[in-house]
Write an enzyme that holds these catalytic residues in place. Sequence first.
Site, mmCIF file in Angstrom:
data_model
loop_
_atom_site.group_PDB
_atom_site.id
_atom_site.type_symbol
_atom_site.label_atom_id
_atom_site.label_comp_id
_atom_site.label_asym_id
_atom_site.label_seq_id
_atom_site.Cartn_x
_atom_site.Cartn_y
_atom_site.Cartn_z
ATOM 1 N N SER A 78 8.114 -28.547 -39.363
ATOM 2 C CA SER A 78 9.128 -29.615 -39.327
ATOM 3 C C SER A 78 10.505 -28.967 -39.349
ATOM 4 O O SER A 78 10.658 -27.838 -39.831
ATOM 5 C CB SER A 78 8.971 -30.497 -40.567
ATOM 6 O OG SER A 78 10.088 -31.352 -40.712
ATOM 7 N N TYR A 107 8.679 -31.227 -49.959
ATOM 8 C CA TYR A 107 8.208 -31.446 -48.581
ATOM 9 C C TYR A 107 8.732 -30.326 -47.671
ATOM 10 O O TYR A 107 7.967 -29.663 -46.967
ATOM 11 C CB TYR A 107 8.645 -32.816 -48.049
ATOM 12 C CG TYR A 107 8.238 -32.991 -46.597
ATOM 13 C CD1 TYR A 107 6.895 -33.073 -46.244
ATOM 14 C CD2 TYR A 107 9.191 -33.015 -45.568
ATOM 15 C CE1 TYR A 107 6.510 -33.182 -44.913
ATOM 16 C CE2 TYR A 107 8.804 -33.132 -44.245
ATOM 17 C CZ TYR A 107 7.460 -33.211 -43.918
ATOM 18 O OH TYR A 107 7.075 -33.310 -42.605
HETATM 19 P P1 NDP Z 1 1.120 -40.043 -39.861
HETATM 20 O O1 NDP Z 1 1.299 -40.543 -41.257
HETATM 21 O O2 NDP Z 1 1.119 -41.019 -38.752
HETATM 22 O O3 NDP Z 1 -0.229 -39.201 -39.755
HETATM 23 C C1 NDP Z 1 -0.632 -38.345 -40.774
HETATM 24 C C2 NDP Z 1 -2.108 -38.012 -40.564
HETATM 25 O O4 NDP Z 1 -2.504 -37.087 -41.600
HETATM 26 C C3 NDP Z 1 -3.007 -39.224 -40.690
HETATM 27 O O5 NDP Z 1 -4.003 -39.169 -39.708
HETATM 28 C C4 NDP Z 1 -3.624 -39.075 -42.067
HETATM 29 O O6 NDP Z 1 -4.945 -39.611 -42.050
HETATM 30 C C5 NDP Z 1 -3.680 -37.553 -42.187
HETATM 31 N N1 NDP Z 1 -3.759 -37.111 -43.586
HETATM 32 C C6 NDP Z 1 -2.834 -37.248 -44.560
HETATM 33 N N2 NDP Z 1 -3.304 -36.752 -45.716
HETATM 34 C C7 NDP Z 1 -4.560 -36.288 -45.450
HETATM 35 C C8 NDP Z 1 -5.560 -35.679 -46.216
HETATM 36 N N3 NDP Z 1 -5.393 -35.421 -47.527
HETATM 37 N N4 NDP Z 1 -6.733 -35.332 -45.636
HETATM 38 C C9 NDP Z 1 -6.928 -35.590 -44.324
HETATM 39 N N5 NDP Z 1 -6.017 -36.170 -43.537
HETATM 40 C C10 NDP Z 1 -4.849 -36.525 -44.098
HETATM 41 O O7 NDP Z 1 2.267 -38.953 -39.662
HETATM 42 P P2 NDP Z 1 2.678 -38.046 -38.402
HETATM 43 O O8 NDP Z 1 1.709 -38.161 -37.314
HETATM 44 O O9 NDP Z 1 4.105 -38.330 -38.101
HETATM 45 O O10 NDP Z 1 2.649 -36.625 -39.077
HETATM 46 C C11 NDP Z 1 1.734 -35.613 -38.711
HETATM 47 C C12 NDP Z 1 2.280 -34.274 -39.169
HETATM 48 O O11 NDP Z 1 3.539 -34.046 -38.561
HETATM 49 C C13 NDP Z 1 2.495 -34.145 -40.667
HETATM 50 O O12 NDP Z 1 2.110 -32.857 -41.058
HETATM 51 C C14 NDP Z 1 3.992 -34.318 -40.825
HETATM 52 O O13 NDP Z 1 4.494 -33.656 -41.963
HETATM 53 C C15 NDP Z 1 4.493 -33.692 -39.550
HETATM 54 N N6 NDP Z 1 5.811 -34.129 -39.098
HETATM 55 C C16 NDP Z 1 6.110 -35.456 -38.944
HETATM 56 C C17 NDP Z 1 7.379 -35.832 -38.514
HETATM 57 C C18 NDP Z 1 7.795 -37.258 -38.375
HETATM 58 O O14 NDP Z 1 9.011 -37.531 -38.391
HETATM 59 N N7 NDP Z 1 6.880 -38.201 -38.218
HETATM 60 C C19 NDP Z 1 8.383 -34.810 -38.164
HETATM 61 C C20 NDP Z 1 7.977 -33.469 -38.410
HETATM 62 C C21 NDP Z 1 6.719 -33.140 -38.817
HETATM 63 P P3 NDP Z 1 -5.643 -40.391 -43.259
HETATM 64 O O15 NDP Z 1 -4.594 -41.121 -44.027
HETATM 65 O O16 NDP Z 1 -6.638 -41.283 -42.577
HETATM 66 O O17 NDP Z 1 -6.300 -39.299 -44.048
HETATM 67 C C1 8X3 Z 2 9.701 -34.925 -40.879
HETATM 68 C C2 8X3 Z 2 11.090 -34.768 -40.366
HETATM 69 O O1 8X3 Z 2 13.551 -34.828 -41.021
HETATM 70 O O2 8X3 Z 2 12.068 -36.470 -42.066
HETATM 71 O O3 8X3 Z 2 9.153 -33.683 -41.126
HETATM 72 O O4 8X3 Z 2 11.990 -34.176 -42.735
HETATM 73 S S1 8X3 Z 2 12.213 -35.056 -41.623
#
Ligand code: NDP
Ligand code: 8X3
Length: 254
Positions: free
Chosen positions: A139, A152
Amino acid sequence: MSNTLFITGATSGFGEACARRFAEAGWKLVLTGRREERLNALCAELAKQTEVHGLVLDVRDRKAMEEAIANLPLSFATLRGLINNAGLALGVDPAPKCDLDDWDTMVDTNVKGLMYSTRLLLPRLIAHGRGAGIINLGSIAGNYPYPGSHVYGATKAFVKQFSLNLRCDLQGTGVRVSNIEPGLCESEFSLVRFAGDQERYNATYAGAEPIQPQDIAETIFWVLNTPAHININSLELMPVSQTWAGFAIERNKA
Ligand code: NDP
Ligand code: 8X3
């Protein structure tokens, strides 16, 4: 060798979009997540396009991860790709107000969960060899500080360094490692972060034209399909609307 991909956290957001994108291209998929109903529905839908294996798994549960991965069906014996996507942020309160349990959850998921899947799946990626790749979801929070990012952002800084260090140890195997570092993207990520508060979710994205999960899936698809002699070390992306704030200065009141 067939194109097989393992995705952690495929029940929403980037993981789900990647599952759809790679299924469209005929890749075989292992999809994981904790929400069983969603996972089953996605697997059933994508099974019309490709071979899919669903695993209801919490990445924090090392024993369950070990067992599930050891018992993968033979047709998923080697992997062309691993997308370490499962992750979350909890809250944006300043550190002194934070709940230590939330900090534990972020470390256990974003750091330890990613460590488990990587270590347990490395032999299958190495067995594929040249052209295989690990995609880690870092991120911008691992690159730049901002208030409320504390643990985070620190977990994503781990992902960044772990990705670079892994590359050193994988030299000679043909397995590539890439850290994808997105900024503002619209997904359930913000609902999770704001404990289901829909108004804060709406306010986060309002008028910002955030990146969409499909954009991330397209990026990852490109990264995993670059020629086998190229390693994209890191790829940082933001919506055009997002830039950096200035330094914060506290001034004497007197
Ligand atoms: P979502 O919340 O849409 O998806 C997160 C996914 O992670 C879900 O499928 C959830 O599934 C799974 N998950 C969470 N905890 C667990 C666990 N303990 N075991 C297994 N699966 C888990 O978020 P995003 O798609 O946006 O995020 C995906 C990744 O990208 C993350 O690592 C996030 O930090 C990163 N990211 C996101 C950004 C954003 O702005 N959205 C920007 C930068 C990075 P379930 O709950 O069914 O387990
Ligand atoms: C998610 C992007 O800017 O909310 O990783 O931290 S930010």
